[in-house]
Design an enzyme around this catalytic site. Structure first.
Site, PDB file in Angstrom:
ATOM      1  N   ASP A  48       0.841  -1.197   0.000  1.00  0.00           N
ATOM      2  CA  ASP A  48       0.000   0.000   0.000  1.00  0.00           C
ATOM      3  C   ASP A  48       0.876   1.247   0.000  1.00  0.00           C
ATOM      4  OD1 ASP A  48      -2.964   1.117   0.936  1.00  0.00           O
ATOM      5  OD2 ASP A  48      -1.308   2.298   1.741  1.00  0.00           O
ATOM      6  N   TYR A  53       2.871   9.996  -0.612  1.00  0.00           N
ATOM      7  CA  TYR A  53       4.023   9.475   0.130  1.00  0.00           C
ATOM      8  C   TYR A  53       5.336   9.709  -0.616  1.00  0.00           C
ATOM      9  CZ  TYR A  53       0.337   6.732   2.483  1.00  0.00           C
ATOM     10  OH  TYR A  53      -0.797   6.321   3.137  1.00  0.00           O
ATOM     11  N   LYS A  78      -3.000   5.931  -4.094  1.00  0.00           N
ATOM     12  CA  LYS A  78      -4.078   6.862  -3.762  1.00  0.00           C
ATOM     13  C   LYS A  78      -3.893   8.206  -4.459  1.00  0.00           C
ATOM     14  CE  LYS A  78      -3.768   4.813   0.835  1.00  0.00           C
ATOM     15  NZ  LYS A  78      -2.337   4.471   0.778  1.00  0.00           N
ATOM     16  N   HIS A 109      -7.779   9.726  -1.547  1.00  0.00           N
ATOM     17  CA  HIS A 109      -7.066   9.663  -0.274  1.00  0.00           C
ATOM     18  C   HIS A 109      -7.840  10.309   0.883  1.00  0.00           C
ATOM     19  CE1 HIS A 109      -2.651   9.341   1.273  1.00  0.00           C
ATOM     20  NE2 HIS A 109      -3.512   8.965   2.192  1.00  0.00           N
ATOM     21  N   LEU A 191      -1.611  -0.364  14.308  1.00  0.00           N
ATOM     22  CA  LEU A 191      -1.000  -0.585  15.622  1.00  0.00           C
ATOM     23  C   LEU A 191      -1.037   0.685  16.469  1.00  0.00           C
ATOM     24  CD1 LEU A 191       2.129  -2.614  14.426  1.00  0.00           C
ATOM     25  CD2 LEU A 191      -0.113  -3.495  15.103  1.00  0.00           C
ATOM     26  N   ILE A 229      -2.666  -2.851   7.252  1.00  0.00           N
ATOM     27  CA  ILE A 229      -1.435  -2.575   6.506  1.00  0.00           C
ATOM     28  C   ILE A 229      -0.373  -2.001   7.455  1.00  0.00           C
ATOM     29  CG2 ILE A 229      -2.353  -2.384   4.171  1.00  0.00           C
ATOM     30  CD1 ILE A 229      -2.667   0.639   4.673  1.00  0.00           C
ATOM     31  N   LYS A 231       3.284  -1.037   9.045  1.00  0.00           N
ATOM     32  CA  LYS A 231       4.512  -0.547   8.426  1.00  0.00           C
ATOM     33  C   LYS A 231       5.684  -0.790   9.358  1.00  0.00           C
ATOM     34  CE  LYS A 231       6.365   3.308   9.092  1.00  0.00           C
ATOM     35  NZ  LYS A 231       6.624   4.736   9.336  1.00  0.00           N
ATOM     36  N   SER A 232       6.813  -1.176   8.787  1.00  0.00           N
ATOM     37  CA  SER A 232       8.078  -1.254   9.506  1.00  0.00           C
ATOM     38  C   SER A 232       9.186  -1.208   8.480  1.00  0.00           C
ATOM     39  CB  SER A 232       8.166  -2.547  10.337  1.00  0.00           C
ATOM     40  OG  SER A 232       9.422  -2.633  10.978  1.00  0.00           O
ATOM     41  N   VAL A 233      10.361  -0.777   8.905  1.00  0.00           N
ATOM     42  CA  VAL A 233      11.528  -0.849   8.026  1.00  0.00           C
ATOM     43  C   VAL A 233      12.538  -1.859   8.560  1.00  0.00           C
ATOM     44  CG1 VAL A 233      11.256   1.493   7.146  1.00  0.00           C
ATOM     45  CG2 VAL A 233      12.635   1.103   9.207  1.00  0.00           C
ATOM     46  N   ARG A 237      10.946  -7.287  12.206  1.00  0.00           N
ATOM     47  CA  ARG A 237       9.569  -6.917  12.554  1.00  0.00           C
ATOM     48  C   ARG A 237       8.630  -7.114  11.375  1.00  0.00           C
ATOM     49  NH1 ARG A 237      10.410  -1.429  16.203  1.00  0.00           N
ATOM     50  NH2 ARG A 237      11.363  -2.471  18.009  1.00  0.00           N
ATOM     51  N   ASN A 241       5.406  -9.410  11.946  1.00  0.00           N
ATOM     52  CA  ASN A 241       4.042  -8.923  11.729  1.00  0.00           C
ATOM     53  C   ASN A 241       3.250  -9.873  10.844  1.00  0.00           C
ATOM     54  OD1 ASN A 241       4.542  -6.690  13.313  1.00  0.00           O
ATOM     55  ND2 ASN A 241       4.828  -5.282  11.597  1.00  0.00           N
TER      56      ASN A 241
END
Length: 278
Positions: A48, A53, A78, A109, A191, A229, A231-233, A237, A241
Site C-alpha cells: 500500500d 508518500y 491513492k 485519499h 498498531l 497494513i 509498516k516497519s523498516v 519486525r 508482523n
C-alpha cells in the site's frame, strides 16, 4: 492470487485482496525499495502506497526486482487531495511511477469536503475502472456523511474505505457504516503508531501466546474482518508482523482488546482536513 498463508477478503466486485498488507507511509523514497523487498521476501503480496508518500517509484523498483509474477501481487495507491480535479492525469502519473499496467486498488485519499471535488474525482475513477486500468476503486478517510453523498451519485460502488483504525480508536460507527454500503474496512495505523502495543491487556495476551504485542493487535484486526497494513523498516519486525496470520485469539481476548477503545484519534480529522498533499 493470495498466498495460502495469508487470508484474503473478496471485495464487492469479486476481486480478492490479501487481508494483511505492507504499508509504506513515511518511508523515505531512498529506503522504500529495500523495505518493500524485505516485505516481499517475507511473503507479503499486498503493498500500500500513495502519491502523497512520494515513494511510488521505490515500490515499483522493488516489485520489478522481485521476480514475482505481477498477477501474484496486489498494489494500492491513492489520489492526492490537490489532484481531485485532475484524477485521470494523476492516476497515469502513479501508474508510470509504479511501472505497472494496472493498479489493483486506487483510492481517493481524503474527501476534503471544503473543495467540493470528490464526486468529480469519483467519476474519473469510475472511468479508470471501466477502462480496466484499476481492478478496484475506493476511498480513504470518508466519514458516514461522505459515504452517503458519494454512494447516492456513484455508478460504481466503492470497494474499500481505508480509515485510521486500531484498538484505542476502533471507529465502530464508521466501520459499520462502511460495511452497510458493501465496502471492506481497511485499517491504516493498525498498531496505533505503536502506542497501542504498550497496553497491559495487549502485553498480557502476547505473553500467553508467546507472541509479540503487534502480532496480537494484527490478529485482532484479522479476526474482526479488517484489512490491515502495518509498516516497519526492520526486516525482523516485517517478518514477525506477517506471522500474525497464525495467531488465533479467544473470544475473551478479542473482547479485552475491544474494550480498549478510547476514541483517541492520532491523525487528521476527515471532517476538516484540507491539505493539498503537495
Amino acid at each position: 492470487m493470495i498466498p495460502e498463508h495469508v487470508p484474503g477478503l473478496t471485495l464487492n466486485n469479486g476481486v480478492r485482496i490479501p487481508q494483511l498488507g505492507f504499508g509504506v507511509f513515511q518511508i523515505p523514497e531512498e529506503g522504500t525499495r529495500e523495505a518493500v523487498e524485505s516485505a516481499l521476501e517475507a511473503g507479503y503480496r499486498h503493498i500500500d502506497t500513495a502519491a502523497a508518500y512520494r515513494n511510488e517509484a521505490g515500490v515499483g523498483a522493488a516489485v520489478a526486482a522481485s521476480g514475482i509474477p505481477r498477477e501474484a501481487l496486489f498494489i494500492t495507491t491513492k489520489l492526492r487531495n490537490g489532484d481531485q480535479g485532475r484524477a485521470r492525469a494523476a492516476f497515469e502519473e502513479s501508474r508510470a511511477a509504479l511501472g505497472v499496467e494496472q493498479i489493483d486498488l486506487y483510492l481517493i485519499h481524503w474527501p476534503v469536503p471544503s473543495q467540493g471535488l470528490f464526486l468529480r474525482a469519483w467519476k474519473d475513477l469510475e472511468g479508470i475502472y471501466s477502462d480496466g486500468l484499476a481492478r478496484a476503486i475506493g476511498v480513504s478517510n470518508f466519514l458516514p456523511a461522505h459515504l452517503e453523498e458519494l454512494t447516492r451519485d456513484a455508478d460504481v460502488p466503492p470497494a474499500v474505505n481505508q480509515i485510521e483504525l486500531h484498538p484505542t480508536f476502533a471507529q465502530r460507527a464508521l466501520a459499520d457504516a462502511t460495511r452497510r454500503h458493501g465496502m471492506a474496512v481497511e485499517a491504516y495505523s493498525p498498531l496505533g503508531q505503536g502506542e497501542d502495543l504498550d497496553n497491559d491487556a495487549v502485553i498480557g495476551i502476547a505473553r500467553r501466546h508467546a507472541a509479540t504485542p503487534a502480532q496480537v493487535v494484527l490478529a485482532w484486526h484479522l479476526a474482526s474482518g479488517n484489512i490491515a497494513i502495518p509498516k516497519s523498516v526492520t526486516p525482523e519486525r516485517i517478518r514477525e508482523n506477517l506471522e500474525a496470520v497464525n495467531l488465533a485469539l479467544t473470544p475473551q481476548e478479542m473482547e479485552q482488546i475491544n474494550e480498549l477503545d478510547a476514541g483517541r484519534r492520532l491523525g487528521a480529522d476527515p471532517a476538516t482536513a484540507a491539505f493539498s498533499q503537495y
